[in-house]
Design a protein around this motif. Structure first.
Motif, mmCIF file in Angstrom:
data_model
loop_
_atom_site.group_PDB
_atom_site.id
_atom_site.type_symbol
_atom_site.label_atom_id
_atom_site.label_comp_id
_atom_site.label_asym_id
_atom_site.label_seq_id
_atom_site.Cartn_x
_atom_site.Cartn_y
_atom_site.Cartn_z
ATOM 1 N N ARG A 76 0.944 -11.538 -5.619
ATOM 2 C CA ARG A 76 -0.092 -12.386 -6.214
ATOM 3 C C ARG A 76 0.305 -13.860 -6.159
ATOM 4 N N GLU A 77 1.586 -14.148 -6.320
ATOM 5 C CA GLU A 77 2.055 -15.540 -6.401
ATOM 6 C C GLU A 77 2.635 -16.081 -5.099
ATOM 7 N N ALA A 78 3.051 -15.188 -4.220
ATOM 8 C CA ALA A 78 3.875 -15.621 -3.080
ATOM 9 C C ALA A 78 3.064 -15.995 -1.859
ATOM 10 N N SER A 79 3.610 -16.922 -1.101
ATOM 11 C CA SER A 79 3.100 -17.176 0.238
ATOM 12 C C SER A 79 4.177 -16.690 1.205
ATOM 13 N N CYS A 80 4.814 -15.569 0.825
ATOM 14 C CA CYS A 80 5.879 -14.997 1.654
ATOM 15 C C CYS A 80 5.690 -13.485 1.708
ATOM 16 N N PRO A 81 6.264 -12.833 2.722
ATOM 17 C CA PRO A 81 6.161 -11.389 2.798
ATOM 18 C C PRO A 81 7.122 -10.701 1.829
ATOM 19 N N VAL A 82 6.764 -9.480 1.437
ATOM 20 C CA VAL A 82 7.599 -8.675 0.546
ATOM 21 C C VAL A 82 8.045 -7.431 1.302
ATOM 22 N N ILE A 83 9.342 -7.111 1.204
ATOM 23 C CA ILE A 83 9.907 -5.908 1.818
ATOM 24 C C ILE A 83 10.364 -4.979 0.705
ATOM 25 N N ALA A 84 9.943 -3.717 0.778
ATOM 26 C CA ALA A 84 10.363 -2.721 -0.206
ATOM 27 C C ALA A 84 11.645 -2.048 0.276
ATOM 28 N N LEU A 85 12.612 -1.902 -0.629
ATOM 29 C CA LEU A 85 13.886 -1.254 -0.301
ATOM 30 C C LEU A 85 13.968 0.077 -1.037
ATOM 31 N N LEU A 86 14.234 1.145 -0.296
ATOM 32 C CA LEU A 86 14.314 2.488 -0.885
ATOM 33 C C LEU A 86 15.672 3.095 -0.595
ATOM 34 N N SER A 87 16.137 3.953 -1.506
ATOM 35 C CA SER A 87 17.402 4.642 -1.265
ATOM 36 C C SER A 87 17.177 5.961 -0.534
ATOM 37 N N ALA A 88 15.935 6.456 -0.532
ATOM 38 C CA ALA A 88 15.585 7.681 0.192
ATOM 39 C C ALA A 88 14.120 7.608 0.597
ATOM 40 N N LYS A 89 13.732 8.399 1.590
ATOM 41 C CA LYS A 89 12.340 8.382 2.048
ATOM 42 C C LYS A 89 11.417 8.810 0.909
ATOM 43 N N ASP A 90 10.315 8.091 0.758
ATOM 44 C CA ASP A 90 9.353 8.382 -0.310
ATOM 45 C C ASP A 90 7.969 7.926 0.160
ATOM 46 N N PRO A 91 7.298 8.754 0.985
ATOM 47 C CA PRO A 91 6.010 8.354 1.573
ATOM 48 C C PRO A 91 4.955 7.966 0.538
ATOM 49 N N ALA A 92 4.921 8.658 -0.596
ATOM 50 C CA ALA A 92 3.919 8.351 -1.630
ATOM 51 C C ALA A 92 4.138 6.941 -2.178
ATOM 52 N N TYR A 93 5.416 6.595 -2.430
ATOM 53 C CA TYR A 93 5.735 5.264 -2.945
ATOM 54 C C TYR A 93 5.420 4.193 -1.904
ATOM 55 N N VAL A 94 5.774 4.454 -0.656
ATOM 56 C CA VAL A 94 5.510 3.492 0.420
ATOM 57 C C VAL A 94 4.009 3.226 0.532
ATOM 58 N N HIS A 95 3.210 4.301 0.404
ATOM 59 C CA HIS A 95 1.749 4.166 0.462
ATOM 60 C C HIS A 95 1.249 3.256 -0.660
ATOM 61 N N GLN A 96 1.747 3.491 -1.876
ATOM 62 C CA GLN A 96 1.346 2.670 -3.031
ATOM 63 C C GLN A 96 1.819 1.220 -2.871
ATOM 64 N N ALA A 97 3.029 1.053 -2.360
ATOM 65 C CA ALA A 97 3.575 -0.294 -2.151
ATOM 66 C C ALA A 97 2.740 -1.050 -1.111
ATOM 67 N N ALA A 98 2.330 -0.347 -0.057
ATOM 68 C CA ALA A 98 1.504 -0.961 0.983
ATOM 69 C C ALA A 98 0.161 -1.413 0.408
ATOM 70 N N ARG A 99 -0.396 -0.624 -0.486
ATOM 71 C CA ARG A 99 -1.665 -0.989 -1.121
ATOM 72 C C ARG A 99 -1.525 -2.245 -1.974
ATOM 73 N N ARG A 100 -0.325 -2.510 -2.440
ATOM 74 C CA ARG A 100 -0.087 -3.705 -3.257
ATOM 75 C C ARG A 100 0.363 -4.913 -2.434
ATOM 76 N N GLY A 101 0.460 -4.733 -1.112
ATOM 77 C CA GLY A 101 0.701 -5.881 -0.246
ATOM 78 C C GLY A 101 2.063 -5.992 0.405
ATOM 79 N N VAL A 102 2.882 -4.920 0.331
ATOM 80 C CA VAL A 102 4.188 -4.941 0.994
ATOM 81 C C VAL A 102 3.994 -5.011 2.509
ATOM 82 N N PHE A 103 4.824 -5.810 3.176
ATOM 83 C CA PHE A 103 4.709 -5.965 4.625
ATOM 84 C C PHE A 103 5.565 -4.967 5.384
ATOM 85 N N ALA A 104 6.647 -4.505 4.759
ATOM 86 C CA ALA A 104 7.547 -3.567 5.434
ATOM 87 C C ALA A 104 8.388 -2.854 4.386
ATOM 88 N N TYR A 105 9.073 -1.808 4.820
ATOM 89 C CA TYR A 105 10.032 -1.147 3.928
ATOM 90 C C TYR A 105 11.236 -0.729 4.744
#
Length: 201
Positions: A76-105
């Protein structure tokens, strides 16, 4: 470890303080500056707005909801990309993160994998911003054409010719001429009557 040629200003966020410290060490080892470390959702938006990071890294802590809220606030505040970091694969979380604007994981990789993810993400983000800018410019020119068509009772081609001719004659960019037309048109619109005046009628 050799420093990367591009020194970035990086915001890192994670609910787990120890993970935050570990990530800060990795980011620093790549030659980047950690400009902010955030744990709390209520503070991360203001920090992002104030610090203007080049990239934000958000780790998945104890609660996926907490991490998703961190992402939403940064996006909401950034003019920069956001990368999500995970310790294990989690497709459901990645899907939700993508909906909130994450550019990569990235799933727990080493420093070089993180650097590669950052490089790719920054490239994609630059392309995205360029595309957004192109759409914005096109929309602005179309708006200015519409104003000229209405004002002078001309068709779209003639309106565009007017814009182009004015641009060339005055040595100004076409999009700047369009912006000036749209801005001045908004100033010249008749003002709406006050709600109180309407009620008296």
């Amino acid at each position: 470890m050799a420093e990367h040629e591009q020194h970035l200003r990086v915001l890192i966020a994670n609910e787990k303080r120890e993970r935050l410290e570990l990530l800060a060490q990795v980011v620093s080892s790549l030659g980047h500056d950690v400009i902010a470390r955030e744990i709390y959702v209520k503070e991360v938006g203001a920090v992002t707005a104030r610090e203007h990071p080049d990239v934000a890294l958000v780790g998945l802590g104890l609660s996926s909801e907490h991490a998703l809220e961190l992402i939403a606030e940064i996006v909401r505040e950034a003019s920069c990309p956001v990368i999500a970091l995970l310790s294990a694969k989690d497709p459901a979380y990645v899907h939700q993160a993508a909906r909130r604007g994450v550019f990569a994981y990235i799933v727990d990789g080493d420093a070089q994998e993180l650097q590669s993810a950052i490089d790719i993400t920054l490239q994609r983000f630059a392309e995205y911003q360029s595309l957004q800018g192109a759409f914005g410019r096109r929309a602005l020119i179309e708006q200015a054409k519409g104003i000229l068509m209405s004002r002078h009772s001309i068709d779209a081609d003639h309106a565009f010719d007017m814009l182009r001719d004015h641009s060339q004659h005055n040595g100004r960019k076409l999009v700047d001429v369009a912006q000036a037309i749209v801005d001045s048109h908004l100033l010249l619109l008749p003002s709406l009557p006050e709600p109180a005046a309407l009620e008296r009628r």
